[in-house]
Design an enzyme around this catalytic site. Sequence first.
Site, short mmCIF file in Angstrom:
data_model
loop_
_atom_site.label_atom_id
_atom_site.label_comp_id
_atom_site.label_asym_id
_atom_site.label_seq_id
_atom_site.Cartn_x
_atom_site.Cartn_y
_atom_site.Cartn_z
N ASN A 68 26.68 51.37 -5.62
CA ASN A 68 27.08 52.77 -5.43
C ASN A 68 28.26 52.88 -4.47
O ASN A 68 28.35 52.15 -3.48
CB ASN A 68 25.90 53.67 -5.04
CG ASN A 68 25.08 53.18 -3.88
OD1 ASN A 68 24.97 51.99 -3.65
ND2 ASN A 68 24.50 54.10 -3.15
N GLU A 107 30.04 55.71 -2.37
CA GLU A 107 29.95 57.09 -1.89
C GLU A 107 31.29 57.57 -1.35
O GLU A 107 32.22 56.79 -1.16
CB GLU A 107 28.83 57.19 -0.83
CG GLU A 107 27.48 56.87 -1.44
CD GLU A 107 26.32 57.11 -0.49
OE1 GLU A 107 26.54 57.32 0.71
OE2 GLU A 107 25.17 57.09 -0.99
N CYS A 110 27.20 56.35 -8.84
CA CYS A 110 26.02 55.48 -8.79
C CYS A 110 26.37 54.06 -9.22
O CYS A 110 27.30 53.83 -10.00
CB CYS A 110 24.94 55.99 -9.73
SG CYS A 110 24.22 57.56 -9.30
N GLU A 149 24.82 52.11 -11.27
CA GLU A 149 24.67 51.85 -12.70
C GLU A 149 25.96 52.15 -13.46
O GLU A 149 26.39 51.39 -14.32
CB GLU A 149 23.55 52.72 -13.30
CG GLU A 149 22.16 52.41 -12.78
CD GLU A 149 21.76 53.21 -11.56
OE1 GLU A 149 22.64 53.45 -10.70
OE2 GLU A 149 20.58 53.58 -11.45
N CYS A 205 19.34 57.92 -12.24
CA CYS A 205 19.45 59.39 -12.26
C CYS A 205 19.80 59.86 -13.67
O CYS A 205 20.14 59.07 -14.56
CB CYS A 205 20.52 59.85 -11.26
SG CYS A 205 22.21 59.66 -11.86
N CYS A 240 23.26 58.83 -15.06
CA CYS A 240 23.33 57.41 -15.45
C CYS A 240 22.57 57.18 -16.76
O CYS A 240 23.00 56.39 -17.61
CB CYS A 240 22.77 56.53 -14.34
SG CYS A 240 23.89 56.43 -12.93
N1 THU Z 1 22.10 56.07 -6.56
C1 THU Z 1 22.45 55.06 -7.39
O1 THU Z 1 23.47 54.40 -7.22
N2 THU Z 1 21.63 54.80 -8.44
C2 THU Z 1 20.42 55.39 -8.64
O2 THU Z 1 19.75 55.06 -9.61
C3 THU Z 1 19.95 56.43 -7.74
C4 THU Z 1 20.94 56.91 -6.75
C5 THU Z 1 22.94 56.31 -5.39
C6 THU Z 1 23.75 57.58 -5.40
C7 THU Z 1 23.96 57.80 -3.92
O3 THU Z 1 25.05 57.01 -3.50
C8 THU Z 1 22.71 57.24 -3.28
O4 THU Z 1 22.13 56.36 -4.24
C9 THU Z 1 21.69 58.28 -2.88
O5 THU Z 1 21.38 59.13 -3.94
#
Ligand code: THU
Length: 159
Positions: free
Chosen positions: A62, A64, A73, A75, A112, A115
């Site tokens: 991920n 951010e 994310c 994925e 999520c 994704c």
């Molecule tokens: N996140 C992912 O990368 N994948 C997931 O399946 C769930 C959430 C990330 C998004 C964000 O950077 C952090 O986790 C918190 O939601």
Amino acid sequence: MKQHKINIEYTELDTIDELNNEDAYLVAKAREVANSAWAPYSNFLVGAAVELSNGKIITGNNQENAAYPSGLCAERVALFAANANYPNSPVKTIAISAFNKNGQVVEPVKPCGSCRQAILESEIRFEKPIRLILDGKKHIYIVDGISNLLPLSFGKNDL
Ligand code: THU
């Protein structure tokens, strides 16, 4: 009036040792790449490893952003990179691992909604279901195809 019921299926394992070598390697890659996530706002580090039919493994984590919605994310970072670099190689499997301040998350990490939609698009594109390995400290789930996580989905045939 008609009542409908949709069943979803997944397999639950207790440890990475119950996976075959190929899957265990993919999960190890997802765990490893989670360490390099850029997640200073949530401190939730996610890693994804995508295995393609040509044998390549593409990883992502991920990313951010201070402007929160601009992040992405793990994925989708991995899947988009895989599809961008190997546009003709179907995706076989995606493994997902996550860590919070206490270490690896106890329950399997569930992708999520966005994704799930992106994984569906990749399935439709290559006309091939994608296996998901959702990694957790206590359990690992294996899901055979995104229809189990995204029933009644919206795809190109709905346009
Ligand atoms: N996140 C992912 O990368 N994948 C997931 O399946 C769930 C959430 C990330 C998004 C964000 O950077 C952090 O986790 C918190 O939601």
